[in-house]
Design an enzyme around this catalytic site. Structure first.
Site, PDB file in Angstrom:
ATOM      1  N   SER A 132       0.864  -0.999   0.080  1.00 37.22           N
ATOM      2  CA  SER A 132       0.082  -0.105   0.196  1.00 37.22           C
ATOM      3  C   SER A 132       0.712   1.197   0.059  1.00 37.22           C
ATOM      4  O   SER A 132       1.652   1.581   0.979  1.00 37.22           O
ATOM      5  CB  SER A 132      -1.044   0.113   1.271  1.00 37.22           C
ATOM      6  OG  SER A 132      -1.820   1.186   1.286  1.00 37.22           O
ATOM      7  N   LYS A 134      -1.166  -0.875  -4.372  1.00 38.76           N
ATOM      8  CA  LYS A 134      -2.149   0.105  -4.136  1.00 38.76           C
ATOM      9  C   LYS A 134      -1.861   1.488  -4.020  1.00 38.76           C
ATOM     10  O   LYS A 134      -0.735   1.607  -3.255  1.00 38.76           O
ATOM     11  CB  LYS A 134      -3.068  -0.524  -2.982  1.00 38.76           C
ATOM     12  CG  LYS A 134      -3.877   0.448  -2.068  1.00 38.76           C
ATOM     13  CD  LYS A 134      -4.780  -0.525  -1.172  1.00 38.76           C
ATOM     14  CE  LYS A 134      -5.016   0.376   0.206  1.00 38.76           C
ATOM     15  NZ  LYS A 134      -5.583  -0.461   1.147  1.00 38.76           N
ATOM     16  N   LYS A 189      -2.673   5.344  -2.333  1.00 40.40           N
ATOM     17  CA  LYS A 189      -3.863   6.041  -1.864  1.00 40.40           C
ATOM     18  C   LYS A 189      -4.361   7.395  -2.709  1.00 40.40           C
ATOM     19  O   LYS A 189      -3.391   7.949  -3.222  1.00 40.40           O
ATOM     20  CB  LYS A 189      -3.364   6.629  -0.513  1.00 40.40           C
ATOM     21  CG  LYS A 189      -2.984   5.642   0.465  1.00 40.40           C
ATOM     22  CD  LYS A 189      -4.296   5.013   0.826  1.00 40.40           C
ATOM     23  CE  LYS A 189      -4.043   3.777   2.067  1.00 40.40           C
ATOM     24  NZ  LYS A 189      -5.445   3.389   2.584  1.00 40.40           N
ATOM     25  N   ASP A 235      -7.305   3.595  -3.210  1.00 43.97           N
ATOM     26  CA  ASP A 235      -7.799   3.326  -1.954  1.00 43.97           C
ATOM     27  C   ASP A 235      -8.350   4.793  -1.537  1.00 43.97           C
ATOM     28  O   ASP A 235      -7.127   5.570  -1.503  1.00 43.97           O
ATOM     29  CB  ASP A 235      -7.298   2.708  -0.781  1.00 43.97           C
ATOM     30  CG  ASP A 235      -7.964   2.671   0.426  1.00 43.97           C
ATOM     31  OD1 ASP A 235      -9.063   3.094   0.459  1.00 43.97           O
ATOM     32  OD2 ASP A 235      -7.464   2.052   1.288  1.00 43.97           O
ATOM     33  N   GLU A 247     -11.215   1.255  -3.773  1.00 42.80           N
ATOM     34  CA  GLU A 247     -11.371   0.916  -2.482  1.00 42.80           C
ATOM     35  C   GLU A 247     -12.098   2.129  -1.608  1.00 42.80           C
ATOM     36  O   GLU A 247     -11.700   3.334  -1.740  1.00 42.80           O
ATOM     37  CB  GLU A 247     -10.366   0.378  -1.779  1.00 42.80           C
ATOM     38  CG  GLU A 247     -10.519   0.077  -0.304  1.00 42.80           C
ATOM     39  CD  GLU A 247      -9.230  -0.409   0.154  1.00 42.80           C
ATOM     40  OE1 GLU A 247      -8.254  -0.815  -0.282  1.00 42.80           O
ATOM     41  OE2 GLU A 247      -9.093  -0.584   1.378  1.00 42.80           O
ATOM     42  N   ASP A 271     -13.977  -1.189   2.605  1.00 42.50           N
ATOM     43  CA  ASP A 271     -13.321  -1.642   3.540  1.00 42.50           C
ATOM     44  C   ASP A 271     -13.963  -1.027   4.956  1.00 42.50           C
ATOM     45  O   ASP A 271     -14.668  -1.520   5.413  1.00 42.50           O
ATOM     46  CB  ASP A 271     -12.016  -0.853   3.460  1.00 42.50           C
ATOM     47  CG  ASP A 271     -10.924  -0.783   4.544  1.00 42.50           C
ATOM     48  OD1 ASP A 271     -11.367  -1.157   5.728  1.00 42.50           O
ATOM     49  OD2 ASP A 271      -9.777  -0.294   4.479  1.00 42.50           O
ATOM     50  N   LYS A 278     -10.737  -6.857   7.365  1.00 41.75           N
ATOM     51  CA  LYS A 278      -9.621  -6.482   8.322  1.00 41.75           C
ATOM     52  C   LYS A 278     -10.264  -7.245   9.475  1.00 41.75           C
ATOM     53  O   LYS A 278     -11.342  -6.896   9.932  1.00 41.75           O
ATOM     54  CB  LYS A 278      -9.395  -5.066   8.660  1.00 41.75           C
ATOM     55  CG  LYS A 278      -8.694  -4.410   7.250  1.00 41.75           C
ATOM     56  CD  LYS A 278      -8.425  -2.832   7.732  1.00 41.75           C
ATOM     57  CE  LYS A 278      -7.895  -2.418   6.586  1.00 41.75           C
ATOM     58  NZ  LYS A 278      -7.929  -0.704   6.429  1.00 41.75           N
ATOM     59  N   GLY A 290      -4.803  -4.434   5.786  1.00 40.21           N
ATOM     60  CA  GLY A 290      -3.860  -4.183   6.875  1.00 40.21           C
ATOM     61  C   GLY A 290      -4.238  -2.858   7.569  1.00 40.21           C
ATOM     62  O   GLY A 290      -4.688  -2.072   6.944  1.00 40.21           O
TER      63      GLY A 290
HETATM   64  O1  OSB Z   1      -7.516   1.870   4.279  1.00 45.85           O
HETATM   65  O2  OSB Z   1      -6.615   0.272   3.961  1.00 45.85           O
HETATM   66  C1  OSB Z   1      -6.575   1.173   4.634  1.00 45.85           C
HETATM   67  C2  OSB Z   1      -3.649   1.794   6.882  1.00 45.85           C
HETATM   68  C3  OSB Z   1      -3.970   2.228   7.984  1.00 45.85           C
HETATM   69  C4  OSB Z   1      -5.229   2.522   7.904  1.00 45.85           C
HETATM   70  C5  OSB Z   1      -6.268   2.228   6.718  1.00 45.85           C
HETATM   71  C6  OSB Z   1      -5.343   1.609   5.771  1.00 45.85           C
HETATM   72  C7  OSB Z   1      -4.019   1.360   5.552  1.00 45.85           C
HETATM   73  C8  OSB Z   1      -3.564   0.640   4.656  1.00 45.85           C
HETATM   74  C9  OSB Z   1      -1.999  -0.108   4.753  1.00 45.85           C
HETATM   75  O3  OSB Z   1      -3.861   0.851   3.547  1.00 45.85           O
HETATM   76  C10 OSB Z   1      -2.184  -1.298   4.433  1.00 45.85           C
HETATM   77  C11 OSB Z   1      -1.139  -2.290   4.939  1.00 45.85           C
HETATM   78  O4  OSB Z   1      -1.045  -2.553   6.406  1.00 45.85           O
HETATM   79  O5  OSB Z   1      -0.031  -2.478   4.492  1.00 45.85           O
HETATM   80 MG    MG Z   2      -8.614   1.020   2.974  1.00 49.03          MG
END
Ligand code: OSB
Ligand code: MG
Length: 367
Positions: free
Chosen positions: A135, A161, A163, A188, A213, A238, A262, A290
């Site tokens: 991510s 992925k 953001k 995401d 996402e 999510d 999650k 995650g």
């Molecule tokens: O939205 O998936 C998410 C990390 C913290 C809070 C929300 C998210 C995330 C990530 C990191 O995208 C994913 C990872 O742990 O590698």
């Molecule tokens: Mg997410």
């Protein structure tokens, strides 16, 4: 089971590098580690709540309060016999899903260790290796983003992925796609958009994304269903999916075609399995999200990702993508191109290093 002792520790670990989402930029993570002891065996869990209630409504200090005031006293008073029993009895308390999950996961690790089997065996996992993914946060510039993606690809990741947020979306996708036309790519938004952004979001269809996402805030299931009708790319929820009931509502309404699970967000592995099984029966693939967990929480996620309907690559990366000094031995590493081997020792199968936990601890309490 008779639980002898429960310990909680509040830890702070610096990230190897800042991580920026539509909520802002973070340089470290504060989280709770829960330990449950029986017959000298220790089960570990991690509470994924963050310092500020930005991703979800819980916070580390709120989870600490709920655990020490309600959940932990309940375990001793009612002689909780195991994770499923904990799940059933903890349901009388509303919400606080991340706090519940941290303690339930410690029970799962304990149960598997006492049975001498890897945790995935208790869950009914079906694979030795899972598909990793990385991510990628928001960067200072588009060239920085493309370079960051390049670094992760060199490290062996096969699915990336990125953001997104308003103003960092179409151009970000274009910058990555221009350099890497064929990689597995998804985005995401962490709920940063609204229906007013429909025209921009529809343009994401041009980038051959695996999924988009959580474009809208958590409670906007209905608006997600309107957007999904207008887009070819599958939406994935999510933050919106907190339980089997919300998963069922989202699938029945057509709010998404894929679900990110999650275990912390849904309140533990019992609820995780209910969502997993429902999605499997309804042809909705899931993958494991995650929360930048330490190696303890990430090891838990590795076992979860072995369940049969976890069908897309996960937000599960190697230890060194997150922390210089992860809490566990050995570190989690990529075992092949874009894969991670699931530890096969008892329980979560990794050893938390006491000395590293102690050094990162801000406060602790024994019950
Ligand atoms: O939205 O998936 C998410 C990390 C913290 C809070 C929300 C998210 C995330 C990530 C990191 O995208 C994913 C990872 O742990 O590698
Ligand atoms: Mg997410």
């Amino acid at each position: 089971m008779t639980i002898e002792r429960i310990e909680m520790a509040l830890l702070k670990l610096p990230y190897v590098r800042f991580f920026e989402t539509s909520f802002g930029r973070k340089y470290d993570r504060t989280f709770i580690i829960v330990r449950v002891y029986e017959d000298g065996v220790c089960g570990f869990g991690e509470v994924v709540a963050e310092e500020a209630p930005l991703y979800g409504g819980e916070t580390t200090e709120g989870a600490w309060h709920v655990l020490r005031t309600f959940l932990i006293p309940m375990v001793f008073k009612e002689k909780i016999a195991g994770p499923e029993d904990f799940y059933l009895k903890a349901r009388r308390f509303r919400g606080n899903l991340m706090a519940k999950a941290g303690l339930e996961l410690a029970f799962w690790d304990l149960k598997a260790k006492k049975a001498g089997v890897p945790l995935k065996t208790l869950y009914g996992g079906v694979r030795e290796e899972i598909e990793a993914g990385v991510s990628c946060g928001i960067e200072d510039s588009l060239p920085d983003l493309a370079a960051r993606v390049g670094t992760y690809l060199e490290e062996g990741y096969r699915r990336v992925k990125i953001k997104i947020k308003p103003g960092w979306d179409l151009a970000a996708c274009a910058a990555v796609r221009e350099k890497y036309p064929d990689i597995l790519l998804q985005v995401d938004a962490n709920g940063a958009y609204s229906l007013a952004d429909m025209e921009t979001l529809k343009k994401l269809d041009a980038f051959n994304l695996l999924l988009v996402e959580q474009p809208f805030p958590p409670y906007d299931l209905w608006d997600h269903s309107k957007l999904q009708k207008e887009m070819r790319t599958p939406l994935c929820l999510d933050e919106s999916i907190l339980s089997l009931d919300t998963a069922r509502a989202a699938v029945e309404m057509g709010s998404c075609r894929i679900i990110n699970i999650k275990v912390g967000r849904v309140g533990g592995a019992v609820e995780m399995r209910k969502i997993h099984d429902y999605c499997r029966e309804h042809g909705v693939p899931v993958w494991c999200g995650g929360m930048l967990e330490s190696g303890i929480g990430r090891a838990h996620n590795l076992h979860i990702a072995t369940l049969p309907n976890f069908k897309l690559p996960h937000d599960l990366s190697a230890s060194r993508r997150y922390y210089k000094e992860d809490l566990i031995d050995p570190f989690i590493e990529l075992s092949g191109p874009g894969t991670i081997r699931v530890p096969d020792g008892p329980g979560i199968g990794v050893h938390p290093v006491e000395e590293r936990i102690r050094r990162a601890t801000l406060k602790s309490e024994v019950f």
